[in-house]
Design a protein around this motif. Structure first.
Motif, PDB file in Angstrom:
ATOM      1  N   ARG A 134      51.097  25.030 -85.916  1.00  0.00           N
ATOM      2  CA  ARG A 134      50.164  24.673 -86.911  1.00  0.00           C
ATOM      3  C   ARG A 134      49.397  25.340 -87.930  1.00  0.00           C
ATOM      4  NH1 ARG A 134      44.933  21.418 -83.582  1.00  0.00           N
ATOM      5  NH2 ARG A 134      44.824  20.395 -85.446  1.00  0.00           N
ATOM      6  N   THR A 135      49.716  26.677 -87.764  1.00  0.00           N
ATOM      7  CA  THR A 135      49.339  26.728 -88.803  1.00  0.00           C
ATOM      8  C   THR A 135      50.235  27.171 -89.765  1.00  0.00           C
ATOM      9  OG1 THR A 135      47.449  28.202 -88.043  1.00  0.00           O
ATOM     10  CG2 THR A 135      48.367  29.850 -88.751  1.00  0.00           C
ATOM     11  N   ALA A 136      51.742  27.545 -89.072  1.00  0.00           N
ATOM     12  CA  ALA A 136      52.712  27.852 -90.411  1.00  0.00           C
ATOM     13  C   ALA A 136      52.769  26.220 -90.978  1.00  0.00           C
ATOM     14  CB  ALA A 136      53.969  28.066 -89.294  1.00  0.00           C
ATOM     15  N   ALA A 137      53.224  25.631 -90.112  1.00  0.00           N
ATOM     16  CA  ALA A 137      52.642  24.358 -91.361  1.00  0.00           C
ATOM     17  C   ALA A 137      52.143  24.376 -92.475  1.00  0.00           C
ATOM     18  CB  ALA A 137      52.941  22.625 -90.306  1.00  0.00           C
ATOM     19  N   THR A 138      51.000  23.780 -92.580  1.00  0.00           N
ATOM     20  CA  THR A 138      49.658  24.236 -93.077  1.00  0.00           C
ATOM     21  C   THR A 138      49.450  24.978 -93.915  1.00  0.00           C
ATOM     22  OG1 THR A 138      47.964  23.602 -91.351  1.00  0.00           O
ATOM     23  CG2 THR A 138      47.270  25.122 -94.099  1.00  0.00           C
ATOM     24  N   GLU A 139      50.541  26.612 -93.803  1.00  0.00           N
ATOM     25  CA  GLU A 139      50.770  27.748 -94.654  1.00  0.00           C
ATOM     26  C   GLU A 139      52.102  26.668 -95.947  1.00  0.00           C
ATOM     27  OE1 GLU A 139      51.223  31.484 -92.944  1.00  0.00           O
ATOM     28  OE2 GLU A 139      48.956  31.449 -92.086  1.00  0.00           O
ATOM     29  N   VAL A 140      52.760  26.160 -95.325  1.00  0.00           N
ATOM     30  CA  VAL A 140      54.071  26.091 -95.709  1.00  0.00           C
ATOM     31  C   VAL A 140      54.017  24.829 -96.784  1.00  0.00           C
ATOM     32  CG1 VAL A 140      56.941  24.662 -95.775  1.00  0.00           C
ATOM     33  CG2 VAL A 140      56.382  27.281 -93.650  1.00  0.00           C
ATOM     34  N   ILE A 141      53.397  23.737 -96.396  1.00  0.00           N
ATOM     35  CA  ILE A 141      53.123  23.095 -97.093  1.00  0.00           C
ATOM     36  C   ILE A 141      52.304  22.798 -98.723  1.00  0.00           C
ATOM     37  CG2 ILE A 141      51.796  20.807 -97.230  1.00  0.00           C
ATOM     38  CD1 ILE A 141      51.798  20.273 -93.927  1.00  0.00           C
ATOM     39  N   ALA A 142      50.982  24.325 -97.973  1.00  0.00           N
ATOM     40  CA  ALA A 142      50.915  24.523 -99.016  1.00  0.00           C
ATOM     41  C   ALA A 142      51.631  25.549-100.518  1.00  0.00           C
ATOM     42  CB  ALA A 142      49.896  25.223 -98.882  1.00  0.00           C
ATOM     43  N   SER A 143      52.527  26.129 -99.398  1.00  0.00           N
ATOM     44  CA  SER A 143      53.589  27.202-100.329  1.00  0.00           C
ATOM     45  C   SER A 143      54.812  26.645-100.907  1.00  0.00           C
ATOM     46  CB  SER A 143      53.611  28.357 -99.865  1.00  0.00           C
ATOM     47  OG  SER A 143      52.256  28.892 -98.868  1.00  0.00           O
ATOM     48  N   ALA A 179      48.309  16.987-101.046  1.00  0.00           N
ATOM     49  CA  ALA A 179      47.274  16.036-100.108  1.00  0.00           C
ATOM     50  C   ALA A 179      47.366  15.560 -98.986  1.00  0.00           C
ATOM     51  CB  ALA A 179      46.024  16.434-101.249  1.00  0.00           C
ATOM     52  N   ILE A 180      47.993  14.748 -99.158  1.00  0.00           N
ATOM     53  CA  ILE A 180      48.725  13.195 -98.669  1.00  0.00           C
ATOM     54  C   ILE A 180      48.642  14.257 -97.298  1.00  0.00           C
ATOM     55  CG2 ILE A 180      49.461  11.129 -97.771  1.00  0.00           C
ATOM     56  CD1 ILE A 180      48.541  10.391-100.995  1.00  0.00           C
ATOM     57  N   ILE A 181      50.210  14.701 -97.681  1.00  0.00           N
ATOM     58  CA  ILE A 181      51.417  15.006 -97.286  1.00  0.00           C
ATOM     59  C   ILE A 181      50.273  16.039 -95.930  1.00  0.00           C
ATOM     60  CG2 ILE A 181      53.191  17.029 -96.537  1.00  0.00           C
ATOM     61  CD1 ILE A 181      54.228  15.213 -99.068  1.00  0.00           C
ATOM     62  N   ALA A 182      49.790  16.904 -96.647  1.00  0.00           N
ATOM     63  CA  ALA A 182      48.711  17.802 -95.778  1.00  0.00           C
ATOM     64  C   ALA A 182      47.901  17.323 -94.362  1.00  0.00           C
ATOM     65  CB  ALA A 182      47.776  18.381 -96.842  1.00  0.00           C
ATOM     66  N   VAL A 183      47.624  16.085 -94.688  1.00  0.00           N
ATOM     67  CA  VAL A 183      46.309  15.372 -94.405  1.00  0.00           C
ATOM     68  C   VAL A 183      47.473  14.818 -92.960  1.00  0.00           C
ATOM     69  CG1 VAL A 183      45.037  12.940 -94.291  1.00  0.00           C
ATOM     70  CG2 VAL A 183      44.367  15.612 -95.777  1.00  0.00           C
ATOM     71  N   LEU A 184      48.285  13.869 -93.477  1.00  0.00           N
ATOM     72  CA  LEU A 184      48.711  14.066 -91.785  1.00  0.00           C
ATOM     73  C   LEU A 184      49.647  14.809 -90.817  1.00  0.00           C
ATOM     74  CD1 LEU A 184      51.086  10.565 -94.672  1.00  0.00           C
ATOM     75  CD2 LEU A 184      49.031   9.956 -92.718  1.00  0.00           C
ATOM     76  N   GLU A 186      49.273  17.780 -90.349  1.00  0.00           N
ATOM     77  CA  GLU A 186      47.623  18.209 -89.953  1.00  0.00           C
ATOM     78  C   GLU A 186      47.382  17.199 -88.479  1.00  0.00           C
ATOM     79  OE1 GLU A 186      44.801  20.324 -88.289  1.00  0.00           O
ATOM     80  OE2 GLU A 186      46.638  20.712 -89.541  1.00  0.00           O
ATOM     81  N   PHE A 187      47.263  15.718 -89.373  1.00  0.00           N
ATOM     82  CA  PHE A 187      46.483  15.015 -87.832  1.00  0.00           C
ATOM     83  C   PHE A 187      47.913  14.566 -86.926  1.00  0.00           C
ATOM     84  CE2 PHE A 187      47.040   9.933 -86.293  1.00  0.00           C
ATOM     85  CZ  PHE A 187      45.662   9.621 -86.408  1.00  0.00           C
ATOM     86  N   LEU A 191      47.464  15.837 -82.900  1.00  0.00           N
ATOM     87  CA  LEU A 191      47.414  14.499 -82.354  1.00  0.00           C
ATOM     88  C   LEU A 191      48.968  14.910 -81.213  1.00  0.00           C
ATOM     89  CD1 LEU A 191      47.255  11.793 -80.380  1.00  0.00           C
ATOM     90  CD2 LEU A 191      49.846  10.968 -82.737  1.00  0.00           C
ATOM     91  N   VAL A 192      49.368  15.980 -81.543  1.00  0.00           N
ATOM     92  CA  VAL A 192      50.964  16.205 -80.655  1.00  0.00           C
ATOM     93  C   VAL A 192      50.360  16.982 -79.491  1.00  0.00           C
ATOM     94  CG1 VAL A 192      53.200  18.193 -80.526  1.00  0.00           C
ATOM     95  CG2 VAL A 192      53.049  15.703 -82.038  1.00  0.00           C
ATOM     96  N   GLN A 193      49.543  18.325 -80.393  1.00  0.00           N
ATOM     97  CA  GLN A 193      49.232  18.992 -79.526  1.00  0.00           C
ATOM     98  C   GLN A 193      48.137  18.557 -77.998  1.00  0.00           C
ATOM     99  OE1 GLN A 193      46.683  22.306 -81.868  1.00  0.00           O
ATOM    100  NE2 GLN A 193      46.921  23.431 -80.589  1.00  0.00           N
ATOM    101  N   ARG A 194      47.254  17.464 -78.354  1.00  0.00           N
ATOM    102  CA  ARG A 194      46.733  17.010 -77.820  1.00  0.00           C
ATOM    103  C   ARG A 194      47.150  16.970 -76.224  1.00  0.00           C
ATOM    104  NH1 ARG A 194      42.923  15.794 -82.276  1.00  0.00           N
ATOM    105  NH2 ARG A 194      44.058  13.293 -82.078  1.00  0.00           N
ATOM    106  N   ARG A 195      47.877  16.026 -76.957  1.00  0.00           N
ATOM    107  CA  ARG A 195      48.741  15.775 -75.966  1.00  0.00           C
ATOM    108  C   ARG A 195      49.848  16.478 -74.855  1.00  0.00           C
ATOM    109  NH1 ARG A 195      51.880  10.055 -78.494  1.00  0.00           N
ATOM    110  NH2 ARG A 195      50.029   8.910 -78.779  1.00  0.00           N
ATOM    111  N   VAL A 196      50.143  17.833 -75.527  1.00  0.00           N
ATOM    112  CA  VAL A 196      50.758  18.584 -74.656  1.00  0.00           C
ATOM    113  C   VAL A 196      50.131  18.948 -74.040  1.00  0.00           C
ATOM    114  CG1 VAL A 196      52.105  20.675 -75.536  1.00  0.00           C
ATOM    115  CG2 VAL A 196      52.232  18.885 -76.614  1.00  0.00           C
ATOM    116  N   ARG A 197      48.634  19.677 -74.664  1.00  0.00           N
ATOM    117  CA  ARG A 197      47.547  19.948 -73.145  1.00  0.00           C
ATOM    118  C   ARG A 197      47.075  19.091 -72.377  1.00  0.00           C
ATOM    119  NH1 ARG A 197      43.605  22.638 -78.099  1.00  0.00           N
ATOM    120  NH2 ARG A 197      44.136  24.045 -78.244  1.00  0.00           N
ATOM    121  N   GLY A 198      46.990  17.385 -72.890  1.00  0.00           N
ATOM    122  CA  GLY A 198      46.478  17.026 -71.685  1.00  0.00           C
ATOM    123  C   GLY A 198      48.078  16.918 -70.772  1.00  0.00           C
TER     124      GLY A 198
END
Length: 200
Positions: A134-143, A179-184, A186-187, A191-198
């Protein structure tokens, strides 16, 4: 600017970001796993990863130009390196925090090292590793915006041309799309991370 132009810019931007994230995630997991399971070799591996993380995004993109020229390829390589660092660091931490009791129990059941890694350590470490993704995705989308400076196109090109030509509409269209791509992203990843943890 037409909708077709915007669509092509979005397509190029997504192709670059998704490809870089995929390559970075694979490389990061491999490096992080090696670091966590290597004794003396862990220090140089972690140091190498941290060097890649310390280099500014624009500098990393610029460094790739003499090697790969201009365009999509150098941008992909630079962004993949950028994505590798957070995934590798998180993977290293995740595996080192797996309960020794779980590993000992697996060995007591007669599992080999590879079986213990895949069946015990990996499922326990994966939710934490995904945080690095998730952190990597944020950095890549921004960069990925900066990739326009080396001819890779994408939404960053809308921003740069909008600034150069004094066209606010083009500029803000690029900003809004990113901005829309970044928000989508992250969301979706949250969601995937919550399902994985569950599921773990």
């Amino acid at each position: 600017m037409s909708w077709a132009d915007l669509g092509m810019s979005v397509e190029t931007y997504l192709a670059l970001a998704v490809s870089a994230l995929a390559l970075g995630a694979v490389a990061g997991v491999a490096l992080g796993t090696a670091a966590a399971h290597t004794g003396a070799g862990r220090i140089p591996l972690v140091a190498l990863v941290n060097i890649g993380r310390a280099v500014p995004s624009l500098a990393l993109l610029t460094f790739m130009v003499p090697v790969l020229g201009l365009g999509f390829a150098p941008a992909l390589a630079a962004l993949a390196i950028l994505a590798t660092a957070p995934v590798a660091i998180t993977t290293d931490v995740a595996f080192r925090n797996v309960s020794p009791a779980a590993i000992d129990a697996a060995r007591g059941l007669g599992m080999t090292g590879a079986q213990t890694l895949l069946r015990v350590e990996w499922p326990l470490a994966f939710p934490v590793i995904f945080t690095g993704v998730r952190t990597a995705a944020t950095e890549v989308i921004a960069s990925a915006v900066l990739a326009a400076f080396i001819g890779a196109g994408g939404l960053g090109e809308l921003i740069t041309t909008g600034l150069q030509a004094n066209e606010p509409q083009r500029l803000w269209t690029g900003v809004a799309a990113i901005a829309i791509i970044a928000v989508l992203a992250e969301f979706g990843l949250a969601l995937v991370q919550r399902r994985v943890r569950g599921a773990v």
